[in-house]
Design an enzyme around this catalytic site. Sequence first.
Site, PDB file in Angstrom:
ATOM      1  N   ASP A   9       8.723   5.053  -0.925  1.00  0.00           N
ATOM      2  CA  ASP A   9       7.629   5.967  -0.610  1.00  0.00           C
ATOM      3  C   ASP A   9       6.367   5.428  -1.316  1.00  0.00           C
ATOM      4  OD1 ASP A   9       6.176   8.434  -0.058  1.00  0.00           O
ATOM      5  OD2 ASP A   9       6.545   8.950  -2.156  1.00  0.00           O
ATOM      6  N   ASP A  11       2.903   7.569  -1.862  1.00  0.00           N
ATOM      7  CA  ASP A  11       2.157   8.559  -2.652  1.00  0.00           C
ATOM      8  C   ASP A  11       3.065   9.253  -3.655  1.00  0.00           C
ATOM      9  OD1 ASP A  11      -0.481   8.356  -1.433  1.00  0.00           O
ATOM     10  OD2 ASP A  11       0.573   8.977   0.373  1.00  0.00           O
ATOM     11  N   GLY A  52       1.083  14.647   5.187  1.00  0.00           N
ATOM     12  CA  GLY A  52       0.161  14.188   6.232  1.00  0.00           C
ATOM     13  C   GLY A  52      -1.192  14.861   6.070  1.00  0.00           C
ATOM     14  N   GLU A  55      -2.322  17.210   9.030  1.00  0.00           N
ATOM     15  CA  GLU A  55      -1.462  18.391   8.989  1.00  0.00           C
ATOM     16  C   GLU A  55      -1.854  19.293   7.819  1.00  0.00           C
ATOM     17  OE1 GLU A  55      -0.600  15.245   9.294  1.00  0.00           O
ATOM     18  OE2 GLU A  55       0.721  15.053  11.032  1.00  0.00           O
ATOM     19  N   ARG A  56      -2.244  18.666   6.694  1.00  0.00           N
ATOM     20  CA  ARG A  56      -2.616  19.435   5.490  1.00  0.00           C
ATOM     21  C   ARG A  56      -3.919  20.191   5.719  1.00  0.00           C
ATOM     22  NH1 ARG A  56      -1.920  15.542   1.095  1.00  0.00           N
ATOM     23  NH2 ARG A  56       0.257  15.942   1.642  1.00  0.00           N
ATOM     24  N   LYS A  85     -12.104  11.033   5.388  1.00  0.00           N
ATOM     25  CA  LYS A  85     -11.277  11.087   4.165  1.00  0.00           C
ATOM     26  C   LYS A  85     -10.633   9.740   3.891  1.00  0.00           C
ATOM     27  CE  LYS A  85      -7.093  11.453   2.264  1.00  0.00           C
ATOM     28  NZ  LYS A  85      -5.779  10.905   2.589  1.00  0.00           N
ATOM     29  N   THR A 122       6.377   5.914   4.498  1.00  0.00           N
ATOM     30  CA  THR A 122       5.426   6.893   3.966  1.00  0.00           C
ATOM     31  C   THR A 122       4.749   7.674   5.077  1.00  0.00           C
ATOM     32  OG1 THR A 122       3.364   7.133   2.698  1.00  0.00           O
ATOM     33  CG2 THR A 122       3.637   5.089   3.897  1.00  0.00           C
ATOM     34  N   THR A 123       4.265   8.857   4.740  1.00  0.00           N
ATOM     35  CA  THR A 123       3.513   9.614   5.747  1.00  0.00           C
ATOM     36  C   THR A 123       2.029   9.273   5.718  1.00  0.00           C
ATOM     37  OG1 THR A 123       3.124  11.443   4.236  1.00  0.00           O
ATOM     38  CG2 THR A 123       5.074  11.585   5.602  1.00  0.00           C
TER      39      THR A 123
HETATM   40  C1  XBP Z   1       2.237  11.762   1.138  1.00  0.00           C
HETATM   41  C2  XBP Z   1       1.294  12.644   1.753  1.00  0.00           C
HETATM   42  C3  XBP Z   1       0.136  12.056   2.373  1.00  0.00           C
HETATM   43  C4  XBP Z   1      -1.144  11.979   1.627  1.00  0.00           C
HETATM   44  C5  XBP Z   1      -2.288  11.967   2.602  1.00  0.00           C
HETATM   45  O1  XBP Z   1       3.548  12.244   1.310  1.00  0.00           O
HETATM   46  O2  XBP Z   1       1.507  13.820   1.853  1.00  0.00           O
HETATM   47  O3  XBP Z   1      -0.080  12.894   3.449  1.00  0.00           O
HETATM   48  O4  XBP Z   1      -1.292  13.091   0.760  1.00  0.00           O
HETATM   49  O5  XBP Z   1      -2.235  10.898   3.427  1.00  0.00           O
HETATM   50  P1  XBP Z   1       4.778  11.291   1.006  1.00  0.00           P
HETATM   51  P2  XBP Z   1      -3.066  10.860   4.821  1.00  0.00           P
HETATM   52  O6  XBP Z   1       4.536  10.685  -0.340  1.00  0.00           O
HETATM   53  O7  XBP Z   1       5.968  12.222   0.977  1.00  0.00           O
HETATM   54  O8  XBP Z   1       4.861  10.250   2.108  1.00  0.00           O
HETATM   55  O9  XBP Z   1      -4.291  11.684   4.615  1.00  0.00           O
HETATM   56  O10 XBP Z   1      -3.358   9.421   5.065  1.00  0.00           O
HETATM   57  O11 XBP Z   1      -2.191  11.470   5.894  1.00  0.00           O
HETATM   58 MG    MG Z   2       5.588  10.885  -2.161  1.00  0.00          MG
END
Ligand code: XBP
Ligand code: MG
Length: 257
Positions: A9, A11, A52, A55-56, A85, A122-123
């Site tokens: 992963d 983030d 995402g 989505e957030r 962003k 990763t998302t």
């Molecule tokens: C990571 C996320 C991502 C970032 C934002 O989740 O939630 O959405 O916060 O990225 P994980 P984007 O570590 O579980 O993959 O704005 O590029 O979508």
């Molecule tokens: Mg993560």
Amino acid sequence: MDLQALIFDVDGTLADTERDGHRPAFNSAFREFGLAWEWDADLYAKLLKVTGGKERIRYFVDHFLTGYSKPADFDTLVGELHKAKTRHYVGMLDRGAIPLRPGVKRLLEEARKQGLRLAIATTTTPDNVIALLRNALAADAESWFEIIAAGDIVPAKKPAPDIYSWTLEKLGLDPRQCLAFEDSYNGIRASLGAAIPTVITVNAYTANDDFSGALAVLDGLGEPRQVFNPIHGNSYGKSCVDMELLRRWHGETTKPA
Ligand code: XBP
Ligand code: MG
């Protein structure tokens, strides 16, 4: 089954990106569009429930913005906000604002030396991954990873297992030949949903998440001078995660019952 690949992963796992990376980048985008939306660190903890960025934003508007009526072109607005962003976030990475977590570079280098296959699941948006790897790991780090599965490549984001299933399919491996590295509840639901044994390194946002089913839970991969604190699982006397420890953990998953 032998251990053949490590799937990471991004983030929260490769780097602590959320509080001082993604969050201020969202806020910069909101300001750029003249929106008086400000995500503080506490609110952001709640918003992290949804993976995402697009989505957030939608989740925030639907659950935390009372009295806001969506414009007819709301979908376009979300898309434009998210593009802005990403630009702000990549700018931060290009300035070297976000380092890797301790032990990440050391472990990746050791894994490469030992011929392990590496992948990312990763998302987050692909541009963000590339910028992090180039700026925080090495100029050629993109080529260290055989597969970089990111963003909208699968429609259902974590906690759905799809991004991991997609990665396994591209690698042509059985989940039992891999280990996944995650930091969050949504992340481990996704990796275990694809049946991949998972090592967790928690961070401030995820320390209280439910990590049932993890092979091991630690506060980080550790470095020789910055050892990890084990939270769950057998550390086999080790104080930082190396390939030998990963093989021990992997061995636990392949033992006959
Ligand atoms: C990571 C996320 C991502 C970032 C934002 O989740 O939630 O959405 O916060 O990225 P994980 P984007 O570590 O579980 O993959 O704005 O590029 O979508
Ligand atoms: Mg993560």
